[in-house]
Design an enzyme around this catalytic site. Sequence first.
Site, PDB file in Angstrom:
ATOM      1  N   GLU A   1       0.859  -1.181   0.000  1.00  0.00           N
ATOM      2  CA  GLU A   1       0.000   0.000   0.000  1.00  0.00           C
ATOM      3  C   GLU A   1       0.900   1.237   0.000  1.00  0.00           C
ATOM      4  OE1 GLU A   1      -3.695   1.474   2.798  1.00  0.00           O
ATOM      5  OE2 GLU A   1      -1.773   1.085   3.755  1.00  0.00           O
TER       6      GLU A   1
ATOM      7  N   LYS B   1      -9.777   0.612  -1.513  1.00  0.00           N
ATOM      8  CA  LYS B   1      -9.913   0.219  -0.110  1.00  0.00           C
ATOM      9  C   LYS B   1     -11.312   0.540   0.407  1.00  0.00           C
ATOM     10  CE  LYS B   1      -7.258   0.950   4.177  1.00  0.00           C
ATOM     11  NZ  LYS B   1      -6.068   1.679   4.682  1.00  0.00           N
TER      12      LYS B   1
ATOM     13  N   CYS C   1      -4.646  -3.272   3.827  1.00  0.00           N
ATOM     14  CA  CYS C   1      -4.266  -2.846   5.178  1.00  0.00           C
ATOM     15  C   CYS C   1      -5.392  -3.031   6.201  1.00  0.00           C
ATOM     16  CB  CYS C   1      -3.772  -1.401   5.140  1.00  0.00           C
ATOM     17  SG  CYS C   1      -2.825  -0.900   6.603  1.00  0.00           S
TER      18      CYS C   1
END
Length: 501
Positions: A264, A324, A375
């Site tokens: 990321e 995300k 993440c």
Amino acid sequence: MLLARVAAAVAGGVVLYLAFPPLGWWVCAPLGIGLIVASLYRARPRRAAWLGYLAAVAFLLPTLAWVRTIGDDVWLALVGVESLFYAAMAALAALVFRLPGWPLWFGGLWVLMEWVRGLVPVGGFPWARAAFSQGESLFTEYAALGGAPLVSFAVALCGALLAYAAVQPGTGPGRGRGKGLARLVPAALALVIPLLSLAVPRPGDEGRTVNVGIVQGNVPGRGMYVLGDEPAVVLRNHSEGTKRLAEAAREGKLLKPDLVALPENSTDIDPYRDRFARQIIDESVKDVGVPTLVGAVVAIGTEHRATRSLVWDPVTGPGAYYDKQNLVPFGEYTPFKDIVLALWERANLVGRQSIAGTKPGALKVGPVTVGAVNCYDVAFDGTVRGTVRAGGTPLIVQTNNATYALSNLPPQQLAMSQLRAVEHNRAVVTAATTGISAYVTPEGKVSWQTRELVADMNVVKVPVRTQETIATKVGAAPEWALMMMGAAAVGVAVWRGRRRG
């Protein structure tokens, strides 16, 4: 008596913390919960609430110590808010302790508490769930049956049974023998619960593999200023790392990759808008010669951005992507923006406000459809499950832990990847900017990992599995069943109390 309760609550919180990485003494989870339950047993709801709050503070202060990187005020505020959920659960537990079989009902309440924590406030904070202390333990296999909620339930039930054995008096004639049985039976059940996980059915290997390259480029800065003063440093570090991986593969020092995963934020410049960034990425991807999953923060209009997992082909360039879904409040967007920005100067560091994606991260990358998990996403059951159901295998967790390097966050996040691997029968590859990058087998074993704050790379051969576990198939059904069981027990306890009244 009150002093003993306080001591047990605080000790329980500390012992529960010891179960979480980096220490990872997983057996401490049921022991810590058992101490907390013992401190609450036969307390009135109001007293149980503040005892539960005290236990939560003792647990969360060290467990969430990684938040101190942002500021001690943020750390203390987060612990203070999250501890309220434990206080509410403790007050309800004081009611169900009056019912027969209360360890079961307590386990359901624990799952209910963790579910609510994952929803509110501002999108929820599912970190530090009991299940996430069990990355590799006798409880882990329950993840393949009922996901993280079932693991948390098994741990909480085990702890409650240990407490039952300690505090429950014997009954009936022959009081000594009765008291012994009243303690022996729940203690024996507490030992059986983790062993029963060995009977959970697991899919086997399917004989297919893929070679995944992993690049950890590292960054020069630390804390809130991870990029340092050098422009484009993250982009350069990861492009050069990709080229080094390509060279090592050509020389036979590493396996030839079928695809490469970057972390990321592996580019700190938007490749859609900046010709220089696009050229640098394209050159490194052409050098390695295989599709590469790039982590980029890209602009959306003039005021917003997205944290993106972007497939970069060596021939056609940027293509399919995943944005995300679970954004970090105050890190990627600012809740209550007008008020917070006016009162808190550090909130301005967020900059452009991120927009959450809405589609699962199933992306065709070379010979496989990978499951892109970005993440913070890895902590959310539904997001990971949706990605697997959409066809993602293996899972690739792209993460940027640079702000929290050498704290207890990276090992805690790796434990989540271990649990997800078992939960969904998928290999998990983690690519991190500063560490910990890793490869986790579908059995939850960490087969390879990097140190932190170093540039590193590798190519790992990972199994490609398509069979789903029971947990993947049934989804959130076990969680709802356990929560309803706990809530129903509270209802019964209240009804019985009113009848007595």
